[in-house]
Design a protein around this motif. Structure first.
Motif, mmCIF file in Angstrom:
data_model
loop_
_atom_site.group_PDB
_atom_site.id
_atom_site.type_symbol
_atom_site.label_atom_id
_atom_site.label_comp_id
_atom_site.label_asym_id
_atom_site.label_seq_id
_atom_site.Cartn_x
_atom_site.Cartn_y
_atom_site.Cartn_z
ATOM 1 N N ASN A 36 0.815 -1.214 0.000
ATOM 2 C CA ASN A 36 0.000 0.000 0.000
ATOM 3 C C ASN A 36 0.850 1.265 0.000
ATOM 4 O OD1 ASN A 36 -2.378 -1.448 -0.127
ATOM 5 N ND2 ASN A 36 -2.582 -1.556 2.085
ATOM 6 N N ALA A 37 2.052 1.181 0.536
ATOM 7 C CA ALA A 37 2.981 2.314 0.521
ATOM 8 C C ALA A 37 3.814 2.335 -0.764
ATOM 9 C CB ALA A 37 3.901 2.250 1.735
ATOM 10 N N LEU A 38 3.613 1.336 -1.637
ATOM 11 C CA LEU A 38 4.410 1.186 -2.865
ATOM 12 C C LEU A 38 5.905 1.215 -2.546
ATOM 13 C CD1 LEU A 38 2.336 3.424 -5.304
ATOM 14 C CD2 LEU A 38 2.298 0.926 -5.093
ATOM 15 N N ASP A 39 6.268 0.509 -1.490
ATOM 16 C CA ASP A 39 7.636 0.542 -0.984
ATOM 17 C C ASP A 39 8.228 -0.862 -0.970
ATOM 18 O OD1 ASP A 39 10.036 0.958 0.313
ATOM 19 O OD2 ASP A 39 9.138 1.938 2.064
ATOM 20 N N ALA A 40 8.820 -1.250 -2.084
ATOM 21 C CA ALA A 40 9.417 -2.586 -2.191
ATOM 22 C C ALA A 40 10.555 -2.763 -1.195
ATOM 23 C CB ALA A 40 9.916 -2.832 -3.606
ATOM 24 N N ASP A 41 11.284 -1.708 -0.920
ATOM 25 C CA ASP A 41 12.408 -1.836 0.010
ATOM 26 C C ASP A 41 11.945 -2.165 1.427
ATOM 27 O OD1 ASP A 41 14.387 -1.391 -1.927
ATOM 28 O OD2 ASP A 41 14.074 0.774 -1.781
ATOM 29 N N PRO A 64 16.679 -10.216 -8.335
ATOM 30 C CA PRO A 64 15.737 -10.079 -9.450
ATOM 31 C C PRO A 64 14.289 -9.901 -8.981
ATOM 32 C CG PRO A 64 17.255 -11.873 -9.883
ATOM 33 C CD PRO A 64 17.486 -11.439 -8.466
ATOM 34 N N LEU A 65 13.930 -10.551 -7.888
ATOM 35 C CA LEU A 65 12.578 -10.398 -7.356
ATOM 36 C C LEU A 65 12.334 -8.966 -6.915
ATOM 37 C CD1 LEU A 65 9.908 -11.746 -6.511
ATOM 38 C CD2 LEU A 65 10.979 -12.228 -4.298
ATOM 39 N N MET A 66 13.276 -8.400 -6.199
ATOM 40 C CA MET A 66 13.106 -7.020 -5.730
ATOM 41 C C MET A 66 13.139 -6.032 -6.898
ATOM 42 S SD MET A 66 12.357 -7.768 -2.798
ATOM 43 C CE MET A 66 11.807 -6.111 -2.578
ATOM 44 N N SER A 67 13.953 -6.297 -7.905
ATOM 45 C CA SER A 67 13.969 -5.446 -9.102
ATOM 46 C C SER A 67 12.613 -5.461 -9.795
ATOM 47 C CB SER A 67 15.047 -5.909 -10.079
ATOM 48 O OG SER A 67 16.319 -5.711 -9.536
ATOM 49 N N MET A 68 11.980 -6.643 -9.850
ATOM 50 C CA MET A 68 10.662 -6.743 -10.454
ATOM 51 C C MET A 68 9.655 -5.899 -9.682
ATOM 52 S SD MET A 68 7.908 -9.842 -10.582
ATOM 53 C CE MET A 68 7.625 -9.547 -8.842
ATOM 54 N N TYR A 69 9.642 -6.026 -8.362
ATOM 55 C CA TYR A 69 8.700 -5.240 -7.564
ATOM 56 C C TYR A 69 8.942 -3.740 -7.715
ATOM 57 C CZ TYR A 69 6.374 -9.073 -5.166
ATOM 58 O OH TYR A 69 5.624 -10.180 -4.876
ATOM 59 N N ARG A 70 10.188 -3.319 -7.698
ATOM 60 C CA ARG A 70 10.480 -1.884 -7.865
ATOM 61 C C ARG A 70 9.978 -1.376 -9.215
ATOM 62 N NH1 ARG A 70 15.473 -3.667 -5.646
ATOM 63 N NH2 ARG A 70 15.509 -3.178 -3.421
ATOM 64 N N ALA A 71 10.181 -2.159 -10.269
ATOM 65 C CA ALA A 71 9.730 -1.760 -11.606
ATOM 66 C C ALA A 71 8.203 -1.676 -11.659
ATOM 67 C CB ALA A 71 10.248 -2.740 -12.658
ATOM 68 N N ILE A 72 7.530 -2.644 -11.075
ATOM 69 C CA ILE A 72 6.066 -2.627 -11.067
ATOM 70 C C ILE A 72 5.565 -1.414 -10.300
ATOM 71 C CG2 ILE A 72 4.015 -3.783 -10.150
ATOM 72 C CD1 ILE A 72 5.429 -6.456 -10.807
ATOM 73 N N TYR A 73 6.085 -1.205 -9.100
ATOM 74 C CA TYR A 73 5.591 -0.117 -8.257
ATOM 75 C C TYR A 73 5.896 1.260 -8.844
ATOM 76 C CZ TYR A 73 4.661 -3.565 -4.619
ATOM 77 O OH TYR A 73 4.185 -4.621 -3.905
ATOM 78 N N SER A 74 6.938 1.363 -9.642
ATOM 79 C CA SER A 74 7.265 2.669 -10.237
ATOM 80 C C SER A 74 6.186 3.131 -11.220
ATOM 81 C CB SER A 74 8.633 2.618 -10.926
ATOM 82 O OG SER A 74 8.566 1.825 -12.106
ATOM 83 N N GLY A 75 5.366 2.204 -11.707
ATOM 84 C CA GLY A 75 4.298 2.558 -12.629
ATOM 85 C C GLY A 75 2.971 2.862 -11.953
#
Length: 184
Positions: free
Chosen positions: A71-76, A103-114
C-alpha cells in the motif's frame, strides 16, 4: 521438515500433529524425481500449541506487513521478508519464475514505479506450521492499483508462501501468487 517412510508402492509423509498422508510412489517420482521427500524415517517431534501459536503469529505479522508495504508502494520495506538464500523461488500467474532475491526485488520496484496508488487487503490468511522452522501460509486478498495515468485496475489474488526460520528470523523462501481481474 517432512519425512517419509517407504513401502513398495507408497510413501507416508509425517505432518506434525499426527496427520500422516500417504502418496503413491509414482506421484513422488514424477514430482520429485526420487522415492522420498527427505531422509527422516520417523515423525518429527510434535510442537506444543503454544509453539504453533507463536509461529503462526510471526508469519501473520510478516504477511500483514507485506500488505502495508504494498500500500505504501515501498518494495524496500518488504525486501527483508524475502530470503537471500539462492534457493529463493517466486512464481506468479503461470508465466513468471524468479530465482534469487535481487531479481525479485527489481521486479517489484519496476512494477511499483508505474503505480500512483495501491490498496491491498488480505481477506483470508491461513498458516500451517510444518515444523519449528517451516510454515506455509495460504491467503487470498484483493488489490486495486491506480497507474500514473489515473487508470484503476481491480484484482483478486491467491498466494502460497513457504517460510523458513534461519538464525532466528522468518523469511519467505518460496512464493506463488495468482491474480485474476475483478470487474468494478
Amino acid at each position: 521438515m517432512l519425512g517419509g517412510r517407504i513401502d513398495h508402492t507408497h510413501s507416508t509423509l509425517f505432518i506434525p500433529g499426527g496427520h500422516d498422508a500417504t502418496i503413491p510412489k509414482s506421484v513422488l517420482r514424477r514430482s520429485c524425481g526420487h522415492d522420498t521427500l527427505g531422509c527422516r524415517t520417523t515423525a518429527p517431534a510434535a510442537l506444543t500449541d503454544a509453539q504453533r501459536l507463536t509461529i503462526t503469529d510471526s508469519i501473520l505479522t510478516i504477511t500483514r506487513g507485506f500488505a502495508t508495504a504494498i500500500n505504501a508502494l515501498d518494495a524496500d520495506r518488504f525486501s527483508p521478508i524475502f530470503s537471500s538464500d539462492p534457493a529463493l523461488t517466486f512464481a506468479a500467474d503461470g508465466n513468471l519464475m524468479l530465482v534469487s532475491h535481487d531479481p525479485l526485488m527489481s521486479m517489484y520496484r519496476a512494477i511499483y514505479s508505474g503505480f500512483r496508488k495501491a490498496d491491498f487487503a488480505w481477506d483470508t490468511l491461513r498458516v500451517s506450521v510444518l515444523s519449528p522452522d517451516v510454515a506455509v501460509l495460504s491467503g487470498a486478498g484483493h488489490l486495486s492499483v491506480t497507474d500514473k495515468t489515473g487508470k484503476t485496475a481491480h484484482q483478486g489474488v491467491a498466494v502460497t508462501y513457504v517460510f523458513v526460520q534461519r538464525t532466528g528470523k522468518w523469511q519467505l523462501l518460496h512464493g506463488h501468487a495468482s491474480h485474476r481481474t475483478l470487474t468494478s
